[in-house]
Design a protein around this motif. Structure first.
Motif, short mmCIF file in Angstrom:
data_model
loop_
_atom_site.label_atom_id
_atom_site.label_comp_id
_atom_site.label_asym_id
_atom_site.label_seq_id
_atom_site.Cartn_x
_atom_site.Cartn_y
_atom_site.Cartn_z
N LEU A 35 0.82 -1.21 0.00
CA LEU A 35 0.00 0.00 0.00
C LEU A 35 0.86 1.27 0.00
O LEU A 35 0.59 2.21 -0.75
N VAL A 36 1.89 1.29 0.84
CA VAL A 36 2.71 2.49 0.96
C VAL A 36 3.49 2.75 -0.33
O VAL A 36 3.53 3.88 -0.83
N LEU A 37 4.08 1.70 -0.91
CA LEU A 37 4.85 1.91 -2.14
C LEU A 37 3.94 2.16 -3.34
O LEU A 37 4.34 2.84 -4.29
N PHE A 38 2.71 1.65 -3.29
CA PHE A 38 1.72 1.97 -4.33
C PHE A 38 1.48 3.48 -4.35
O PHE A 38 1.48 4.11 -5.42
N GLY A 39 1.30 4.07 -3.17
CA GLY A 39 1.09 5.51 -3.10
C GLY A 39 2.36 6.30 -3.31
O GLY A 39 2.37 7.33 -3.99
N ALA A 92 -4.78 4.84 -0.28
CA ALA A 92 -3.81 3.78 0.01
C ALA A 92 -3.07 4.06 1.31
O ALA A 92 -2.83 3.15 2.12
N PHE A 93 -2.70 5.32 1.55
CA PHE A 93 -1.99 5.67 2.78
C PHE A 93 -2.89 5.54 4.00
O PHE A 93 -2.44 5.15 5.08
N THR A 94 -4.17 5.86 3.84
CA THR A 94 -5.11 5.73 4.95
C THR A 94 -5.26 4.27 5.38
O THR A 94 -5.21 3.95 6.57
#
Length: 446
Positions: free
Chosen positions: A264-268, A418-420
């Motif tokens: 999720l973090v790297l997606f954002g 995504a970050f949330t």
């Protein structure tokens, strides 16, 4: 005695030798920061040169991340067999050659292939350097040392943007890749002569001349020498493959949550870092202003990575990480509108850079603490590799949405989700039962 050596590194104050090892790892990440984002810096120039669509440019932006995922998943685990230092040398060679070949690409397909090669090397370097920094850090300063890895990444990205503006204007986009390749290859002698092998690896795997190498390191660390190597039965997990060990009851839950957080973090993150220069330009700013906006993110990252590390010496890293993730999501919603406002644009860009880079720094600080030495590089490498899958999808999905007519503000708001979700995953992970290694870390810290 081996347990005493490891415990001594955890409990004693950090010495000069340890900080040199950490500093080299930071420089490796500095070079990687340039190599990873070189495609973002040259995106407008490359797109104009070959008249690429948004989707085609998205594939090129994702090619390096695909290579990084391959490197993290299939190359990094060999560090648990061969050693951290030899694998870093091999990966530096691959990454440097890939960058130089990128400069010579005659078609977008060739550039995509060379970006994959570069990414494979970077994937292996990131996993190994993160682990070496963790293993040579004391328990108290480990989160800061690992966060400094991301600071190096941000510094490389910032100065990469500055160099890119100058090089593209005077020598064309190919020169940016050429300079990056030369800088990467220049790190090979530095690593060969100055980067130590992991003490944990030598004790756990016991390669040829392990006792001699361990005692040389012990002398430089001002630690007591070993009279003999520990018995194989004293080495945890020796009879189980490192990949299989990730799936054991001891690690499975933490591994699953860690993989989700990285994805999720790297997606954002890679949406923000790869597409910001291009999207700001499409929102009415010049190409140079777009690159400047990307550089603001990197400048903020220098502060953000260090800030997260410092806060983690006082507060629980997972809680600091969750706060950074939520602030990132909120800031993204206002970023595009604020970017065109004098004063406010600089402030919001820097704030987003602080928090979005801090989010990545937090993951790199958390990951090595979950696993013991016999599986650490494999565990970190797989987590990064799964995260890279999110990074690969991110620019490609954005490219298709742009071709479909999505505006920059809507894209940033969508990716903020995504970050949330990642913040919730990190909090859930922090309340999942501790692994045996984490319990030992906590006991050493107390």
């Amino acid at each position: 005695m081996s347990i005493d050596l490891r415990a001594s590194i955890d409990l004693r104050p950090m010495g000069g030798f340890q900080w040199i090892a950490v500093s080299i790892c930071v420089f490796l990440n500095l070079i990687d920061g340039f190599d990873v984002l070189v495609m973002a810096f040259t995106a407008s120039a490359v797109s104009s040169f070959w008249q690429l669509t948004g989707a085609q440019l998205g594939y090129l932006l994702g090619a390096g991340l695909l290579g990084m995922s391959i490197g993290s998943l299939f190359v990094a685990p060999w560090a648990d067999k061969w050693g951290r230092r030899p694998l870093v040398l091999v990966c530096l060679t691959a990454s440097g050659i890939g960058m130089i070949l990128s400069a010579a690409s005659m078609t977008p397909v060739q550039l995509g292939i060379t970006r994959v090669i570069t990414g494979i090397g970077i994937g292996g370097i990131l996993a190994c350097s993160n682990v070496v920094a963790s293993e040579y850090s004391s328990t108290r300063w480990r989160s800061l040392a690992l966060s400094l890895q991301s600071t190096g990444y941000a510094v490389g990205a910032l100065f990469g943007g500055l160099f890119a503006i100058f090089l593209i204007e005077h020598y064309g986009w190919r020169s940016v890749f050429l300079v990056g390749g030369a800088a990467t290859l220049a790190m090979i002698p530095v690593v060969y002569f100055l980067l130590p092998e992991s003490m944990d690896f030598l004790i756990t795997k016991q390669p040829r001349n392990a006792l001699l190498k361990i005692n040389k390191l012990a002398r430089r660390l001002n630690l007591q020498k070993l009279d003999q190597l520990p018995g194989r039965d004293d080495v945890a997990g020796e009879n189980k493959s490192s990949v299989r060990k990730l799936m054991t009851r001891e690690y499975m839950k933490k591994t699953a949550w860690l993989w989700a957080a990285f994805f999720l973090v790297l997606f954002g993150f890679y949406f923000v870092m790869n597409w910001t220069p291009k999207l700001l330009a499409s929102a009415g700013q010049t190409a140079q202003q777009g690159i400047t906006g990307g550089m603001l993110l990197s400048a903020g990252g220098i502060v953000g990575s260090a800030l997260l590390g410092l806060l983690s010496t006082k507060f629980k890293t997972a809680h600091v990480q969750a706060a950074f993730l939520l602030i990132t999501a909120i800031t993204m919603v206002f970023f595009v509108k604020a970017s065109g406002l004098p004063g406010y644009g600089v402030a919001v860009g820097l704030l987003l850079g602080v928090t979005v880079n801090g989010c990545v720094a937090g993951l790199y600080a958390i990951a090595p603490t979950v696993y013991d030495a016999s599986v650490r590089t494999t565990g970190v490498g797989f987590a990064i590799g799964v995260g890279r899958a999110g990074g690969i999808l991110s620019p490609v999905v954005a490219g298709f949405l742009i071709d479909d007519g999505w505006q920059p503000g809507s894209l940033f708001t969508t990716y903020a989700v995504a970050f949330t979700v990642a913040a919730l995953v990190i909090l859930k992970m922090s309340y999942t039962g501790k692994t045996k290694h984490e319990r030992m870390e906590a006991a050493a810290d107390s």
